[in-house]
Scaffold this motif. Structure first.
Motif, mmCIF file in Angstrom:
data_model
loop_
_atom_site.group_PDB
_atom_site.id
_atom_site.type_symbol
_atom_site.label_atom_id
_atom_site.label_comp_id
_atom_site.label_asym_id
_atom_site.label_seq_id
_atom_site.Cartn_x
_atom_site.Cartn_y
_atom_site.Cartn_z
ATOM 1 N N THR A 189 38.149 9.665 75.252
ATOM 2 C CA THR A 189 36.956 10.295 75.819
ATOM 3 C C THR A 189 37.291 11.728 76.240
ATOM 4 O O THR A 189 38.390 12.008 76.727
ATOM 5 N N LEU A 206 29.852 19.898 71.663
ATOM 6 C CA LEU A 206 30.627 19.763 70.428
ATOM 7 C C LEU A 206 30.611 21.107 69.707
ATOM 8 O O LEU A 206 29.539 21.649 69.424
ATOM 9 N N ASN A 223 29.702 12.908 77.921
ATOM 10 C CA ASN A 223 31.005 13.094 77.284
ATOM 11 C C ASN A 223 31.024 12.402 75.920
ATOM 12 O O ASN A 223 30.088 11.687 75.552
ATOM 13 N N TRP A 224 32.094 12.653 75.198
ATOM 14 C CA TRP A 224 32.238 12.106 73.849
ATOM 15 C C TRP A 224 33.325 11.033 73.817
ATOM 16 O O TRP A 224 34.337 11.140 74.525
ATOM 17 N N THR A 225 33.092 10.030 73.004
ATOM 18 C CA THR A 225 34.153 9.082 72.670
ATOM 19 C C THR A 225 34.549 9.328 71.219
ATOM 20 O O THR A 225 33.703 9.330 70.321
ATOM 21 N N LEU A 231 32.551 10.043 66.103
ATOM 22 C CA LEU A 231 32.301 10.679 67.391
ATOM 23 C C LEU A 231 31.003 10.095 67.943
ATOM 24 O O LEU A 231 30.006 10.009 67.232
ATOM 25 N N GLU A 232 31.003 9.722 69.211
ATOM 26 C CA GLU A 232 29.793 9.146 69.812
ATOM 27 C C GLU A 232 29.587 9.738 71.206
ATOM 28 O O GLU A 232 30.486 9.701 72.047
ATOM 29 N N TYR A 233 28.378 10.255 71.416
ATOM 30 C CA TYR A 233 28.063 10.924 72.679
ATOM 31 C C TYR A 233 27.462 9.943 73.671
ATOM 32 O O TYR A 233 26.601 9.118 73.324
ATOM 33 N N GLY A 292 25.007 11.606 68.169
ATOM 34 C CA GLY A 292 24.756 12.489 69.294
ATOM 35 C C GLY A 292 23.802 11.926 70.326
ATOM 36 O O GLY A 292 23.759 10.707 70.558
ATOM 37 N N CYS A 346 23.985 17.381 69.528
ATOM 38 C CA CYS A 346 25.414 17.137 69.766
ATOM 39 C C CYS A 346 25.928 18.078 70.859
ATOM 40 O O CYS A 346 26.568 19.104 70.563
ATOM 41 N N MET A 361 28.968 11.156 63.279
ATOM 42 C CA MET A 361 28.674 11.922 64.495
ATOM 43 C C MET A 361 27.370 11.389 65.084
ATOM 44 O O MET A 361 26.291 11.649 64.550
ATOM 45 N N SER A 369 26.074 19.978 80.311
ATOM 46 C CA SER A 369 26.195 20.013 78.855
ATOM 47 C C SER A 369 25.455 21.217 78.304
ATOM 48 O O SER A 369 24.547 21.756 78.937
#
Length: 546
Positions: free
Chosen positions: A175, A432, A158-160, A150-152, A403, A429, A401, A472
């Protein structure tokens, strides 16, 4: 809020309600190899909400998103080929709910015709699939995909999610504005290791990866462990599979409680005519179970009294229901609740069967056809079954993860142990949410109830993001650290696998307890329904800053 009624098709033919052995071994076995195929183009997809896991947690989160948040732009990712999580993958003979199913089910979708208070695995899976069908969740699901990272994205907020297709090895990049991790703790089997096991020419399998094609009749079987899985497995093997012999290698002692009284089943059937009736019985079970909470916490006179009552009840049953020759092997000497209490599935009475032998001798090594103990004794076996539980920490650390500002949350967990603020949020994070995350389990309660409580918290915060009120939401680092400190301090005064409890258990590794909730389930319900917004960083949306 409604009621489902099962057809009981799973009783006639259990096979469609359990994972294929080859599929389970591919993702849960001791030597997992993730397929990769870089020749295929990267598949890029997106959704507003991404849900990792399709067990109870993923299902509850999906229904909450659709019904309460009115959001249908969701995607559910699951490494198996069906819904159900551990209830799809964990299929050993005798596998069943270890608490009453009318409580171990979703409150908004109660079942009117459980066959038993603790129904078998295939019936639990049938219930899960009925809920999926009723809420039309299959159209949101993507099976045979496992998450690796998971990469922010700080700018886009947003997250990928990086995944691999387990069929063809294709890389998938998805995403999402919000991610809900619902993978649970009982995922990765804790595989048995012993010198020479690789040379064993018989059959070895973990109870969580059961091969139903292996004939058991007339076989010499060794069962490693004596927790809940073994308690369910052994009487079922003796009654239904006619093995030549079973040797059970007891590695620790457990408090075994009498079976749940049948009067609860009669009460359930009496009130099963309506949702309100079922809810009443469920509330009754919840209150009775919550009354047990004091035995897990502290050393006040009341805690000691409740502990004494349950200890006496368990010991009376254990002494009266098991052979005297095994009492030294079975009877615990630590505080009750330090390990999860087991409601008996006729395990103790089954020890009178001449085909079973208990031993607590330590294994030295394994040959091609036998187990050799350190005292020199050798026992010939055809099948070795490891009832050795799960690696809970691995379940919380099975993907990266990354963040805010490149912060590696996974490394923090590896260093300090898995943790999440209020069991839900991880520092650095944003957006999430962990459902059934670290420290969400209780020794006296239903994990499904904890899941629904977590979903309540998720929906309250996610609603503000989806509405554009905030870009967020993330827990403040100092509040995350304070929760971690307070949580671990409280657990040191609890029986859960601590020096206070006097045992070693799967609740913790002796240093950090990432499993147990330090307070009551009533406390958890209140906290989930009343988020402390002062503990959070609420980033204004772009629209509000213009």
């Amino acid at each position: 809020m409604s009621v489902v009624t099962l057809t009981k098709e799973s009783h006639k033919n259990p096979a469609p309600f359990r994972i294929k052995y080859e599929d389970a071994r591919a993702v849960l076995g001791p030597n997992i190899k993730l397929p990769t195929n870089e020749s295929l183009p990267v598949l890029e997809t997106s959704s507003k909400i991404a849900i990792i896991g399709a067990g109870f947690g993923g299902i509850a989160t999906a229904v909450k998103s659709i019904n309460d948040l009115k959001e249908t732009d969701i995607a559910i990712f699951e490494k198996h080929d069906n819904f159900g999580g551990t209830w799809y993958a964990n299929t050993y003979p005798g596998c069943a709910s270890d608490i009453p199913a009318l409580w171990y089910s979703l409150s908004f979708q109660l079942n009117s015709n459980w066959t038993r208070i603790q129904p078998p695995q295939y019936e639990m899976e049938e219930y899960i699939l009925e809920v999926v069908k009723k809420h039309d969740l299959r159209k949101y699901a993507h099976f045979k995909r496992t998450v690796t990272k998971l990469e922010y994205n700080d700018k886009a907020a947003n997250w990928t999610i990086y995944m691999r297709d387990l069929i063809n090895g294709q890389l998938i990049k998805h995403t999402a504005k919000i991610v809900a991790s619902c993978q649970g703790g009982l995922v990765n089997p804790h595989h048995y290791t012993a010198k020479g096991l690789e040379d064993f020419q018989g059959v070895y399998m973990h109870s969580a990866i059961w091969n139903h094609n292996i004939p058991l009749e007339g076989k010499r079987i060794a069962v490693i462990g004596n927790g809940c899985s073994a308690n369910q497995l052994i009487p079922n093997l003796l009654s239904n599979y006619n093995p030549k012999s079973i040797i059970q290698i007891v590695r620790s002692k457990h408090y075994v409680m009498p079976p749940i009284p049948k009067i609860l089943l009669y009460l359930y059937r009496l009130f099963s005519f309506s949702y309100i009736g079922l809810l009443f019985v469920r509330l009754f079970v919840t209150v009775v179970a919550e009354a047990k909470y004091p035995l897990f916490k502290g050393n006040s006179w009341f805690a000691r009294f409740v502990r004494w009552i349950h200890c006496k009840q368990s010991l009376r049953y254990m002494y009266s229901s098991s052979p005297k020759k095994y009492h030294d092997i079975l009877i615990p000497d630590y505080k009750i609740g330090c390990k999860r209490m087991i409601y008996d599935y006729q395990y103790l009475p089954s020890l009178y069967d001449d085909r079973i032998t208990l031993t607590n001798d330590e294994v030295d090594h394994i040959t091609k056809d036998s187990i050799v103990f350190k005292n020199g004794k050798e026992v010939k076996v055809d099948i070795i079954v490891a009832c050795t539980g799960y690696d809970v920490n691995k379940s919380f650390q099975n993907y990266e993860m990354i963040g805010q500002n490149g912060a590696d949350a996974g490394k923090v967990w590896i260093k300090d142990g898995g943790s999440a603020y209020q069991t839900i949020l991880v520092k650095d994070c944003p957006n999430l949410f962990f459902i059934a995350g670290p420290n969400s389990a209780t020794g006296h309660s239903s994990v499904v109830m904890a899941i629904e409580n977590g979903c309540t918290y998720f929906s309250k915060l996610a609603a503000k993001i989806l509405a554009g009120e905030y870009k967020s939401i993330v827990v403040k680092s100092e509040k995350y650290d304070q929760w971690y400190k307070d949580c671990q301090t409280e657990l040191q005064n609890s029986v859960f696998g601590t020096a206070f409890g006097g045992c070693v258990s799967w609740y913790g590794d002796g240093k950090v307890n990432s499993t147990a909730y330090p307070y009551s389930q009533l406390h958890f319900w209140y906290e989930m329904n009343h988020p402390r917004y002062d503990d959070l960083v609420l980033e204004a949306s772009d629209a509000k800053t213009q």
